[in-house]
Design a protein around this motif. Structure first.
Motif, PDB file in Angstrom:
ATOM      1  N   LEU A   1      24.841  27.724  38.476  1.00 23.58           N
ATOM      2  CA  LEU A   1      23.228  27.703  39.176  1.00 23.58           C
ATOM      3  C   LEU A   1      23.012  29.133  38.614  1.00 23.58           C
ATOM      4  N   ARG A   2      23.486  29.983  37.753  1.00 23.21           N
ATOM      5  CA  ARG A   2      23.457  31.121  37.190  1.00 23.21           C
ATOM      6  C   ARG A   2      21.949  31.264  36.013  1.00 23.21           C
ATOM      7  N   ARG A   3      21.564  30.184  35.305  1.00 19.69           N
ATOM      8  CA  ARG A   3      20.647  30.008  34.504  1.00 19.69           C
ATOM      9  C   ARG A   3      19.151  29.365  35.258  1.00 19.69           C
ATOM     10  N   THR A   4      19.588  29.023  36.285  1.00 20.65           N
ATOM     11  CA  THR A   4      18.313  27.645  37.300  1.00 20.65           C
ATOM     12  C   THR A   4      17.281  28.804  37.767  1.00 20.65           C
ATOM     13  N   ARG A   5      16.363  28.369  37.474  1.00 22.51           N
ATOM     14  CA  ARG A   5      15.381  29.149  38.248  1.00 22.51           C
ATOM     15  C   ARG A   5      14.768  28.396  39.384  1.00 22.51           C
ATOM     16  N   LEU A   6      15.286  27.438  39.329  1.00 22.32           N
ATOM     17  CA  LEU A   6      14.769  26.705  41.124  1.00 22.32           C
ATOM     18  C   LEU A   6      15.560  26.105  41.821  1.00 22.32           C
ATOM     19  N   LEU A   7      15.726  26.179  42.894  1.00 20.09           N
ATOM     20  CA  LEU A   7      17.149  25.492  43.495  1.00 20.09           C
ATOM     21  C   LEU A   7      16.169  23.846  44.192  1.00 20.09           C
ATOM     22  N   VAL A   8      16.929  23.194  44.065  1.00 16.56           N
ATOM     23  CA  VAL A   8      16.300  21.451  45.499  1.00 16.56           C
ATOM     24  C   VAL A   8      17.584  22.125  46.001  1.00 16.56           C
ATOM     25  N   HIS A   9      17.563  21.764  47.811  1.00 17.82           N
ATOM     26  CA  HIS A   9      18.122  21.350  48.024  1.00 17.82           C
ATOM     27  C   HIS A   9      18.254  20.221  49.300  1.00 17.82           C
TER      28      HIS A   9
ATOM     29  N   GLU B   1      21.782  36.588  45.416  1.00 21.84           N
ATOM     30  CA  GLU B   1      20.742  36.268  45.290  1.00 21.84           C
ATOM     31  C   GLU B   1      20.199  35.564  44.604  1.00 21.84           C
ATOM     32  N   TYR B   2      20.827  34.300  44.919  1.00 24.87           N
ATOM     33  CA  TYR B   2      20.311  32.688  44.821  1.00 24.87           C
ATOM     34  C   TYR B   2      19.676  32.236  45.691  1.00 24.87           C
ATOM     35  N   LEU B   3      20.225  33.282  47.109  1.00 23.39           N
ATOM     36  CA  LEU B   3      18.917  33.661  47.965  1.00 23.39           C
ATOM     37  C   LEU B   3      17.683  33.841  47.321  1.00 23.39           C
ATOM     38  N   ASP B   4      17.587  34.546  46.807  1.00 20.73           N
ATOM     39  CA  ASP B   4      16.175  35.189  46.498  1.00 20.73           C
ATOM     40  C   ASP B   4      15.443  34.084  46.276  1.00 20.73           C
ATOM     41  N   ARG B   5      16.060  33.023  44.798  1.00 20.89           N
ATOM     42  CA  ARG B   5      15.383  31.833  43.983  1.00 20.89           C
ATOM     43  C   ARG B   5      14.669  31.488  44.806  1.00 20.89           C
ATOM     44  N   PRO B   6      13.596  31.027  43.823  1.00 19.32           N
ATOM     45  CA  PRO B   6      12.341  29.748  44.154  1.00 19.32           C
ATOM     46  C   PRO B   6      13.648  28.395  44.431  1.00 19.32           C
ATOM     47  N   TYR B   7      12.819  27.771  45.904  1.00 19.35           N
ATOM     48  CA  TYR B   7      13.537  26.758  46.509  1.00 19.35           C
ATOM     49  C   TYR B   7      12.773  25.616  46.840  1.00 19.35           C
ATOM     50  N   LEU B   8      13.244  24.582  47.072  1.00 19.54           N
ATOM     51  CA  LEU B   8      12.317  23.301  47.634  1.00 19.54           C
ATOM     52  C   LEU B   8      13.735  22.871  48.751  1.00 19.54           C
ATOM     53  N   VAL B   9      13.390  22.260  49.292  1.00 20.57           N
ATOM     54  CA  VAL B   9      14.381  21.806  50.746  1.00 20.57           C
ATOM     55  C   VAL B   9      13.760  20.383  50.845  1.00 20.57           C
ATOM     56  N   VAL B  10      14.490  19.084  50.323  1.00 26.51           N
ATOM     57  CA  VAL B  10      14.553  17.612  49.821  1.00 26.51           C
ATOM     58  C   VAL B  10      15.031  16.812  51.288  1.00 26.51           C
TER      59      VAL B  10
ATOM     60  N   ASP C   1      13.608  40.002  39.595  1.00 29.00           N
ATOM     61  CA  ASP C   1      13.358  39.294  39.324  1.00 29.00           C
ATOM     62  C   ASP C   1      14.615  37.784  39.358  1.00 29.00           C
ATOM     63  N   THR C   2      15.201  37.144  40.226  1.00 31.66           N
ATOM     64  CA  THR C   2      16.329  36.748  39.666  1.00 31.66           C
ATOM     65  C   THR C   2      16.571  36.770  38.707  1.00 31.66           C
ATOM     66  N   ARG C   3      15.724  35.784  37.558  1.00 29.78           N
ATOM     67  CA  ARG C   3      16.083  35.132  36.599  1.00 29.78           C
ATOM     68  C   ARG C   3      16.281  36.431  34.835  1.00 29.78           C
ATOM     69  N   SER C   4      16.021  37.559  35.842  1.00 28.94           N
ATOM     70  CA  SER C   4      16.307  38.540  34.066  1.00 28.94           C
ATOM     71  C   SER C   4      17.468  38.924  34.541  1.00 28.94           C
ATOM     72  N   GLY C   5      18.424  38.971  36.014  1.00 27.36           N
ATOM     73  CA  GLY C   5      19.450  38.983  36.184  1.00 27.36           C
ATOM     74  C   GLY C   5      20.437  38.284  34.696  1.00 27.36           C
ATOM     75  N   VAL C   6      20.030  37.459  34.696  1.00 27.88           N
ATOM     76  CA  VAL C   6      21.150  36.105  34.164  1.00 27.88           C
ATOM     77  C   VAL C   6      22.195  36.223  32.402  1.00 27.88           C
TER      78      VAL C   6
END
Ligand code: GTP
Length: 502
Positions: free
Chosen positions: A358-366, A392-401, A434-439
């Motif tokens: 998940l490290r390189r992702t910019r969006l998570l979909v639960h 850090e993953y919990l700070d990343r933008p995400y959607l819930v399906v 910005d979580t992506r900058s840490g990648v």
């Protein structure tokens, strides 16, 4: 001879060693007089036989693979993203030690034909300053590792861990310099394809490259240079010959210059970190693979039992044509990760190693099974596991399906579920890191250390920061990916989130 052989009694101790080579030492007894030796002369004269130990080694024998060696076939999910390989570049080809044929100056008495022949023999290849160009051994093959989008795992490297480039060609000579001599052929570069997102490190840990994009490559081992050729000329002619070439052999030790150099050899650690914009996470059986198949051309395995997905599946989401010029910002790669269960961080289920992808992702979909017994509890479980791995993953933008709304038990409680899930989280603050900058930086750190470190920190952090204190989802959507209900609405939300997270 036969009687001599009959005198020898041989006691062979055969040992099969771990590396499948066969070695043995042989104790041979023979009459003393056949091996006269001054030390033995001094010994007791009654000692008729003396033992000699002869160490022998046979060429490697092929042993059947041990059951442990095909563990990567039985448990691919443990091996697909990490491997240690050894690469060896080719040695340089050898040059040659050459003598110059005797050449007499053309005499007037020679006919025109003979004179031309003598002249021709002397026509060696020459440099701009007139010196003779001597042929060189061919360059050994380099080893290059490159990103190839047709590869999706590192599994095949467990089968073949040693990779060797070819050696350069030798100077083909009969020992006499001629005008037709060629350099030894350079060996081709050995190009090793790896999946996009492979991080290459030296085995000892030094970061070499992150091959994140198609065509990225790195030279990991240089081939040896070819040896030079030397002229072997009689001593009285050496001074005269130095004007023609500096490569004059002075004594036998100079010969080493004609040997090609060895190619480099390195042990490398390859770590695959999937390159995807969107990561699909959820419990086993929630419908992640079905979702991936519904909106991309990917064909993941789908079945009604947990852990059908053993390795991340990737799918490509095209841009939205209705968005005009904005269309391409909603193109994305989706990764469907194997299901997580409670205790995954303790190694339960398939463990939590997939979370590194998940490290390189910019969006998570639960993806949550809305027809399950406790969908909100399931959602919290996955969030907890994410936090245990890397908060850090919990700070990343995400959607819930909320999936499976075609089932009556799901559709009835959809509004309540949406509300309850919405409550778990706070407003997203724009100044959040910005979580992506840490990648990029995190890639150069040892992965195992990094995850341990992060889980160590999270263990401390989790007591102070509840799930409710992390940002809430960008959207909660109810769908049935299997029946195609509200899939377009879900796609719209995913695309909007992707554009926002650029
Ligand atoms: N009724 C219904 N069933 C669905 C829906 N989506 C998926 N399923 C079923 O749920 C089961 C699991 O689906 P998968 O897509 O394999 O689930 P997964 O989350 O990828 O599972 P893992 O590989 O174990 O992580 C399959 O039998 C699917 O057909 C849906 O919208 N409605």
């Amino acid at each position: 001879m036969a009687s001599m052989v009959s005198h020898w009694s041989s006691f062979l101790n055969l040992n099969f060693t771990n590396d499948s080579s066969l070695s043995f030492s042989s104790t041979l007894s023979c009459p003393r007089q056949q091996f006269p030796n001054s030390a033995s002369q001094k010994r007791n004269v009654n000692e008729n036989y003396r033992s000699y130990t002869v160490k022998c080694a046979l060429a490697k024998t092929r042993m059947p693979p041990s059951p442990a060696s095909d563990a990567y076939i039985r448990e691919p999910h443990k091996y697909f993203d990490e491997v240690v390989i050894t690469v060896r570049a080719g040695d340089g080809g050898h040059g040659a030690v050459l003598s110059i044929p005797n050449q007499k100056a053309p005499s007037k008495s020679q006919g025109k034909y003979d004179r031309d022949k003598t002249k021709k023999r002397a026509s060696y290849k020459r440099d701009f300053d007139g010196s003779i160009i001597l042929p060189m051994g061919g360059h050994g093959g380099d080893v290059v590792i490159y990103a190839d989008e047709s590869k999706d795992s590192l599994l095949e490297f467990h089968n073949k861990r040693n990779h060797k480039a070819k050696r350069g060609g030798n100077v083909d000579s009969m020992g006499v310099l001629t005008s037709h001599m060629q350099n030894g052929a350079a060996a081709p570069t050995l190009r090793i394809p790896v999946p996009l997102g492979t991080v290459v490190k030296l085995k000892r840990g030094k970061f070499l490259a992150d091959l994140a994009n198609q065509g990225d490559e790195i030279l990991v081992a240089r081939g040896g240079q070819g040896g030079i050729s030397l002229l072997d000329v009689p001593e009285h002619k050496r001074k005269q010959m130095t004007t023609l070439s500096t490569n004059i052999m002075r004594d036998d030790t100079d010969k080493v210059l004609s040997f090609g150099q060895s190619g480099e050899e390195v042990s490398l650690q390859l770590i695959l970190r999937v390159v995807a914009d969107v990561g699909l996470v959820g419990l086993p059986n929630a419908g992640k693979s079905t979702l991936l198949a519904a909106i991309t051309h990917a064909k993941p395995d789908i079945a009604d039992y947990p852990f059908t997905t053993l390795m991340p599946n990737l799918g490509r989401l095209d841009g939205d044509p209705s968005l005009g010029a904005d269309k391409y910002s909603s193109e994305a790669t989706l990764a469907d990760l194997p299901g997580l269960i409670e205790g995954a961080h303790l190694g339960k289920g398939l463990g939590r190693n997939f979370l590194r992808h998940l490290r390189r992702t910019r969006l998570l979909v639960h993806v949550v099974d809305a027809a399950a017994e406790d969908p909100v509890g399931d959602y919290r479980t996955v969030k907890e596991e994410l936090r245990m791995y890397n908060p850090e993953y919990l700070d990343r933008p995400y959607l819930v399906v909320l999936n499976k709304i075609d089932k009556p038990e799901a559709i009835d409680r959809l509004p309540t579920l949406t509300e309850e899930i919405w409550k778990i989280g706070c407003e997203r603050i724009s100044s959040e890191p910005d979580t992506r900058s840490g990648v990029a930086e995190s890639i150069s750190v040892d992965e195992s250390q990094n995850s341990e470190l992060s889980s160590g920190l999270s263990a401390k952090d989790q007591k102070v920061k509840e799930l409710e204190e992390y940002p809430r989802p960008l959207a909660v959507v109810g769908v049935s990916v299997l029946k195609g209900i509200k899939v377009n609405e879900m796609l719209k939300e995913i695309r909007a989130a992707l554009r926002e997270s650029l």
